[in-house]
Scaffold this motif. Structure first.
Motif, PDB file in Angstrom:
ATOM      1  N   GLN A  90       0.953  -1.260   0.012  1.00 39.12           N
ATOM      2  CA  GLN A  90       0.034   0.003  -0.037  1.00 39.12           C
ATOM      3  C   GLN A  90       0.979   1.368  -0.005  1.00 39.12           C
ATOM      4  O   GLN A  90       0.782   2.127  -0.691  1.00 39.12           O
ATOM      5  N   ARG A  99       0.867   4.000  -3.014  1.00 42.10           N
ATOM      6  CA  ARG A  99       0.645   5.439  -2.684  1.00 42.10           C
ATOM      7  C   ARG A  99       1.665   6.368  -3.226  1.00 42.10           C
ATOM      8  O   ARG A  99       1.227   7.372  -3.710  1.00 42.10           O
ATOM      9  N   LEU A 138      -6.381   3.553  -1.796  1.00 43.38           N
ATOM     10  CA  LEU A 138      -5.529   4.995  -1.618  1.00 43.38           C
ATOM     11  C   LEU A 138      -6.213   5.669  -0.755  1.00 43.38           C
ATOM     12  O   LEU A 138      -5.668   6.363   0.373  1.00 43.38           O
TER      13      LEU A 138
END
Length: 121
Positions: free
Chosen positions: A41, A45, A112
């Motif tokens: 993640q 991101r 996100l």
């Protein structure tokens, strides 16, 4: 006759080019598993905030070894989220957001957004 010094080969010239999975060939389960990991993640991101081909693999500040980071990049490629290309000794990255959004509309935005919400909490 003078002995010749062996030439040093550039390490990048021996690197196998990365294999990419087309997002349309990715199962939902594969996409969800790729996006479930906190390190991945973070990578996604940071790539979403960068321009295409701006970030090299070694520029991410994540608490994992190089080998583990390499595995995370592989998982993201196999999920159709990431495209990589070699530029000399560096491997540059591009988030395949438009292609991934076409396959899984809203999923990447949800992840996100969740990451931003988790940081604020």
């Amino acid at each position: 006759m003078a002995a010749q010094t062996p030439r040093r080969q550039d390490a990048a010239s021996h690197r196998t080019p990365p294999a990419h999975t087309a997002p349309e060939d990715v199962a939902l389960e594969t996409a969800l598993l790729a996006l479930a990991d906190p390190v991945r993640q973070t990578l996604v991101r940071e790539l979403a905030e960068a321009g295409d081909w701006e970030r090299a693999c070694g520029t991410f500040d994540v608490p994992v070894t190089k080998a583990t980071l390499s595995r995370h990049f592989t998982v993201l490629r196999e999920a159709g989220l990431l495209e990589q290309r070699d530029a000399g000794p560096r491997r540059l990255n591009r988030l395949r957001k438009p292609e991934f959004d076409a396959r899984f509309p809203g999923l990447l935005d949800l992840v996100l957004g969740q990451a931003g919400t988790a940081r604020q909490a």
